[in-house]
Design a protein around this motif. Structure first.
Motif, mmCIF file in Angstrom:
data_model
loop_
_atom_site.group_PDB
_atom_site.id
_atom_site.type_symbol
_atom_site.label_atom_id
_atom_site.label_comp_id
_atom_site.label_asym_id
_atom_site.label_seq_id
_atom_site.Cartn_x
_atom_site.Cartn_y
_atom_site.Cartn_z
ATOM 1 N N GLN A 9 85.144 5.529 -46.734
ATOM 2 C CA GLN A 9 84.650 6.861 -47.093
ATOM 3 C C GLN A 9 84.326 6.941 -48.589
ATOM 4 O O GLN A 9 83.356 7.584 -48.990
ATOM 5 C CB GLN A 9 85.694 7.924 -46.721
ATOM 6 N N GLU A 10 85.131 6.262 -49.407
ATOM 7 C CA GLU A 10 84.889 6.299 -50.848
ATOM 8 C C GLU A 10 83.607 5.556 -51.223
ATOM 9 O O GLU A 10 82.857 5.992 -52.099
ATOM 10 C CB GLU A 10 86.089 5.702 -51.587
ATOM 11 N N ILE A 11 83.346 4.438 -50.552
ATOM 12 C CA ILE A 11 82.109 3.693 -50.815
ATOM 13 C C ILE A 11 80.894 4.528 -50.416
ATOM 14 O O ILE A 11 79.893 4.585 -51.121
ATOM 15 C CB ILE A 11 82.121 2.346 -50.075
ATOM 16 N N LEU A 12 80.996 5.191 -49.268
ATOM 17 C CA LEU A 12 79.902 6.068 -48.839
ATOM 18 C C LEU A 12 79.656 7.152 -49.888
ATOM 19 O O LEU A 12 78.510 7.478 -50.209
ATOM 20 C CB LEU A 12 80.235 6.712 -47.491
ATOM 21 N N TYR A 13 80.737 7.701 -50.409
ATOM 22 C CA TYR A 13 80.618 8.751 -51.430
ATOM 23 C C TYR A 13 79.958 8.195 -52.697
ATOM 24 O O TYR A 13 79.065 8.817 -53.281
ATOM 25 C CB TYR A 13 82.009 9.293 -51.747
ATOM 26 N N GLU A 14 80.373 6.999 -53.129
ATOM 27 C CA GLU A 14 79.789 6.385 -54.317
ATOM 28 C C GLU A 14 78.293 6.127 -54.127
ATOM 29 O O GLU A 14 77.494 6.372 -55.033
ATOM 30 C CB GLU A 14 80.497 5.054 -54.611
ATOM 31 N N ILE B 84 87.595 12.790 -39.349
ATOM 32 C CA ILE B 84 88.854 13.422 -39.765
ATOM 33 C C ILE B 84 88.776 13.841 -41.229
ATOM 34 O O ILE B 84 89.285 14.901 -41.615
ATOM 35 C CB ILE B 84 90.041 12.470 -39.503
ATOM 36 N N PHE B 85 88.110 13.040 -42.067
ATOM 37 C CA PHE B 85 87.899 13.427 -43.463
ATOM 38 C C PHE B 85 87.161 14.762 -43.522
ATOM 39 O O PHE B 85 87.503 15.648 -44.309
ATOM 40 C CB PHE B 85 87.098 12.349 -44.193
ATOM 41 N N LYS B 86 86.139 14.908 -42.685
ATOM 42 C CA LYS B 86 85.348 16.144 -42.688
ATOM 43 C C LYS B 86 86.181 17.343 -42.244
ATOM 44 O O LYS B 86 85.943 18.474 -42.664
ATOM 45 C CB LYS B 86 84.128 15.987 -41.771
ATOM 46 N N GLN B 87 87.195 17.080 -41.384
ATOM 47 C CA GLN B 87 88.042 18.163 -40.876
ATOM 48 C C GLN B 87 89.152 18.550 -41.853
ATOM 49 O O GLN B 87 89.850 19.540 -41.648
ATOM 50 C CB GLN B 87 88.666 17.745 -39.539
ATOM 51 N N ASN B 88 89.334 17.744 -42.898
ATOM 52 C CA ASN B 88 90.409 18.002 -43.864
ATOM 53 C C ASN B 88 89.851 18.141 -45.283
ATOM 54 O O ASN B 88 90.437 17.636 -46.242
ATOM 55 C CB ASN B 88 91.443 16.876 -43.813
ATOM 56 N N VAL B 89 88.730 18.846 -45.398
ATOM 57 C CA VAL B 89 88.070 18.954 -46.705
ATOM 58 C C VAL B 89 88.918 19.729 -47.715
ATOM 59 O O VAL B 89 88.696 19.620 -48.925
ATOM 60 C CB VAL B 89 86.680 19.625 -46.575
ATOM 61 N N ASN B 90 89.904 20.491 -47.232
ATOM 62 C CA ASN B 90 90.775 21.221 -48.159
ATOM 63 C C ASN B 90 91.580 20.281 -49.051
ATOM 64 O O ASN B 90 92.105 20.695 -50.092
ATOM 65 C CB ASN B 90 91.725 22.131 -47.375
ATOM 66 N N LEU B 91 91.679 18.991 -48.670
ATOM 67 C CA LEU B 91 92.432 18.023 -49.458
ATOM 68 C C LEU B 91 91.562 17.305 -50.490
ATOM 69 O O LEU B 91 92.073 16.524 -51.291
ATOM 70 C CB LEU B 91 93.095 16.981 -48.541
ATOM 71 N N PHE B 92 90.240 17.539 -50.454
ATOM 72 C CA PHE B 92 89.349 16.878 -51.404
ATOM 73 C C PHE B 92 89.475 17.520 -52.779
ATOM 74 O O PHE B 92 89.903 18.666 -52.914
ATOM 75 C CB PHE B 92 87.892 16.967 -50.945
ATOM 76 N N GLU B 93 89.051 16.790 -53.815
ATOM 77 C CA GLU B 93 89.033 17.374 -55.147
ATOM 78 C C GLU B 93 88.024 18.521 -55.175
ATOM 79 O O GLU B 93 87.093 18.589 -54.363
ATOM 80 C CB GLU B 93 88.720 16.323 -56.209
ATOM 81 N N GLU B 94 88.195 19.434 -56.111
ATOM 82 C CA GLU B 94 87.450 20.705 -56.122
ATOM 83 C C GLU B 94 85.936 20.503 -56.141
ATOM 84 O O GLU B 94 85.203 21.188 -55.410
ATOM 85 C CB GLU B 94 87.882 21.534 -57.329
ATOM 86 N N ASP B 95 85.426 19.575 -56.946
ATOM 87 C CA ASP B 95 83.980 19.358 -57.040
ATOM 88 C C ASP B 95 83.394 18.940 -55.696
ATOM 89 O O ASP B 95 82.292 19.363 -55.328
ATOM 90 C CB ASP B 95 83.668 18.278 -58.085
ATOM 91 N N VAL B 96 84.132 18.108 -54.967
ATOM 92 C CA VAL B 96 83.656 17.640 -53.650
ATOM 93 C C VAL B 96 83.626 18.794 -52.668
ATOM 94 O O VAL B 96 82.669 18.942 -51.891
ATOM 95 C CB VAL B 96 84.544 16.494 -53.124
ATOM 96 N N ARG B 97 84.660 19.628 -52.691
ATOM 97 C CA ARG B 97 84.689 20.790 -51.790
ATOM 98 C C ARG B 97 83.483 21.693 -52.029
ATOM 99 O O ARG B 97 82.864 22.194 -51.092
ATOM 100 C CB ARG B 97 85.989 21.584 -51.984
ATOM 101 N N LYS B 98 83.141 21.893 -53.310
ATOM 102 C CA LYS B 98 82.001 22.754 -53.637
ATOM 103 C C LYS B 98 80.695 22.160 -53.122
ATOM 104 O O LYS B 98 79.817 22.878 -52.640
ATOM 105 C CB LYS B 98 81.931 22.975 -55.151
ATOM 106 N N GLU B 99 80.569 20.835 -53.228
ATOM 107 C CA GLU B 99 79.360 20.166 -52.718
ATOM 108 C C GLU B 99 79.218 20.396 -51.221
ATOM 109 O O GLU B 99 78.132 20.689 -50.714
ATOM 110 C CB GLU B 99 79.434 18.667 -53.000
ATOM 111 N N ILE B 100 80.322 20.243 -50.506
ATOM 112 C CA ILE B 100 80.282 20.412 -49.049
ATOM 113 C C ILE B 100 79.937 21.851 -48.690
ATOM 114 O O ILE B 100 79.137 22.109 -47.786
ATOM 115 C CB ILE B 100 81.632 19.993 -48.429
ATOM 116 N N GLU B 101 80.555 22.791 -49.411
ATOM 117 C CA GLU B 101 80.283 24.210 -49.149
ATOM 118 C C GLU B 101 78.828 24.562 -49.411
ATOM 119 O O GLU B 101 78.271 25.463 -48.784
ATOM 120 C CB GLU B 101 81.207 25.077 -50.014
#
Length: 548
Positions: A254-259, A297-314
């Motif tokens: 998941q981290e590589i995909l994000y990078e 499962i990562f997508k279902q637990n976005v509340n655990l992501f760092e704040e900047d990532v959560r904002k991107e998803i939102e």
């Protein structure tokens, strides 16, 4: 109050610690041994404790070297709670059945070999169905909430920043009117891991049990590793080669995909843009059904992501998705990747190349000098991944010898483990420092370096426990026992059997090399005589061992 170290002691696998206090027995983690054949055989051994006596299991995170023997606990009758964060429970629901499936496949292959030798078949350590059943005893908790196990024992799970749901566990135990606090770090994350928050800093502890995987090393910082990743990939694609990334299905993938997704925002110069455009023109395949489920499962637990990532998803920009990304679910789709005629990036588990689809991709790509095998995580000694990273020219895959002609690269900065700097920072961050530190989950050389730095800088006594050592956690930390001699000898026998198997393979390989050398080269009689004398010496040594 006692603690016994039954895994991840002077090694990085099989985490298992038994904490006894206030009349209770608590396991912290119960992981599979992974890596060398000898270590994996230990997974079949009996637990070093009576399973029926265990009151609670506290699980730091879902990685199999921390959770993978929980189904075996269940099979042997354990029915008390396994307490973990919700995300860890979610991930275990896919990872443990997958591990059970691997146990079944591995033992089926081993039993075919045993049958040819006239040996009886052996059962798997546990099955996929056993793993599914054990999930009924998992109890999810939230980060930061204090949970009472009984009137004398409380626990709190804090974000460890290592993978989704990973936890640093604080345990308070009251005995004879005195309360002690023991902290288990599990695996501590890098402070710059994409997606995840940094590890929680703990204010105080009496005893700290801390991982030390990279105790002797520093990582590349985030900006450096992203640039290096892009350079390696673009250079390989320019040659028409494939980039094969052996990646742990959960976390690193998941981290590589994000990078990859974030690279598009880093527009620097023409050369950077050229490399980025080269990258974006090729398909990126995630070839692991487990990684696909984990990404969900990562997508279902976005509340655990760092704040900047959560904002991107939102905002609708999902960082785990980008053009060119494709998931392969079936075995047929996976096989088709090795028949493609266009360059591609293939991310496939397992990260240490021991099991799974990655072995097929290595078999089809290692021999080609145009391809690159890019490692992005820790390689335990003795694993196939470790052999490739260390520069072996030939490796065996599915019993077949494969030449290692591909470019081999290792970007350590993608590791989910804190490096030496951040391990030390974690210790420095305590307002009230622990009185003693135990270093676990590390190789001895790195542990010694980290021990020295901690003792020099903060003057805290550091212990590097061995397997089976039991310590009293009273006012003075004391070694009060070790694994009984019969258990030690049992593992010694396993080591002898492992060495014999290795020796047999090496003798067969030596015979082939010498035969080829003699018949295909112009060696002089004197050189052949010297080889003959050396073989005679080896024969004499073997006869000596047999006679003794």
């Amino acid at each position: 109050m006692n603690i016994t170290f039954l895994g991840a002691a002077k090694t990085v696998t099989g985490s298992n610690f038994l904490l006894e206090g206030a009349g209770r027995k608590i396991l912290i983690d119960c992981g599979l041994n992974q890596g060398k054949a000898q270590e994996e055989r230990e997974n079949y051994e009996d637990f070093a404790y009576n399973v029926q006596d265990i009151d609670f299991v506290l699980l730091t995170h879902a990685h199999i070297d921390h959770s993978g023997r929980i189904p075996k606990l269940y099979v042997e009758g354990y029915r008390n709670p396994v307490i973990a964060t919700k995300a860890t429970c979610d991930l275990c629901s896919i990872m443990l059945p997958d591990s059970g499936h691997i146990q079944e496949m591995e033992v089926e292959w081993q039993n075919r070999k045993r049958e040819r030798k006239g040996l009886p078949p052996r059962p798997p350590i546990y099955t996929a169905q056993d793993a599914i059943k054990c999930l009924e005893i998992f109890q999810p908790v939230n980060y930061d909430e204090i949970v009472e196990l009984d009137k004398n024992i409380s626990v709190r799970f804090n974000d460890a920043g290592h993978m989704l749901g990973s936890a640093i566990i604080e345990i308070w135990i009251t005995e004879n009117g005195e309360t002690k606090k023991i902290v288990f770090t599990g695996d501590l994350g890098n402070n710059d891991i994409p997606l995840l928050d940094s590890p929680t800093m703990i204010e105080n502890a009496d005893i700290l049990v801390m991982e030390s995987t990279y105790g002797g090393r520093l990582h590349l910082r985030n900006d450096e590793k992203a640039e290096r990743f892009l350079d390696i990939v673009s250079e390989t694609l320019d040659k028409g080669g494939n980039v094969i990334i052996p990646s742990f299905a959960v976390g690193r993938t998941q981290e590589i995909l994000y990078e990859l997704n974030k690279l598009k925002e880093r527009k620097h110069d023409e050369e950077f843009l050229r490399k980025y455009e080269t990258l974006m023109k090729v398909p990126v395949f995630v070839d692991s059904p487990l990684a696909i489920s984990a990404t969900e499962i990562f997508k279902q637990n976005v509340n655990l992501f760092e704040e900047d990532v959560r904002k991107e998803i939102e905002s609708g920009d999902n960082p785990l998705e980008f053009p060119g990304l494709q998931f392969t679910r079936t075995a047929e789709e996976s096989k088709a990747l090795n028949e493609m005629t266009i360059p591609a990036i293939i991310i496939s588990a397992s990260g240490m190349c021991e099991v799974g689809r990655i072995k097929h991709h290595l078999k089809h790509n290692l021999w080609n000098p145009n391809n690159t095998i890019l490692f992005v995580g820790y390689q335990a000694p003795g694993t196939l991944g470790d052999k490739i990273v260390r520069g072996e020219k030939k490796v065996k895959i599915f019993g077949e010898e494969v030449a290692v002609n591909a470019r081999i690269e290792y970007i350590e900065g993608y590791s989910g483990h804190a490096d030496q700097e951040w391990l030390l920072n974690f210790v420095y961050s305590f307002i009230t420092k622990p009185k003693n530190i135990f270093l676990v989950h590390g190789e001895p050389e790195g542990q010694k370096i980290l021990k020295s730095k901690i003792e020099e800088s903060v003057k805290i006594p550091v212990i590097i426990p061995g397997y089976g050592e039991q310590y009293s956690l009273d006012n003075v930390i004391t070694l009060i026992g070790e694994l009984d001699e019969t258990k030690k000898y049992k593992y010694l026998k396993l080591e002898v059997m492992d060495r014999l198997a290795t020796l047999k393979e090496e003798l067969e390989e030596m015979a082939e090399i010498i035969k080829d050398d003699i018949y295909t080269s112009d060696k002089q009689d004197e050189e052949i005589l010297e080889i003959n004398n050396k073989i005679k010496e080896l024969e004499q040594q073997i006869v000596k061992v047999i006679e003794e």
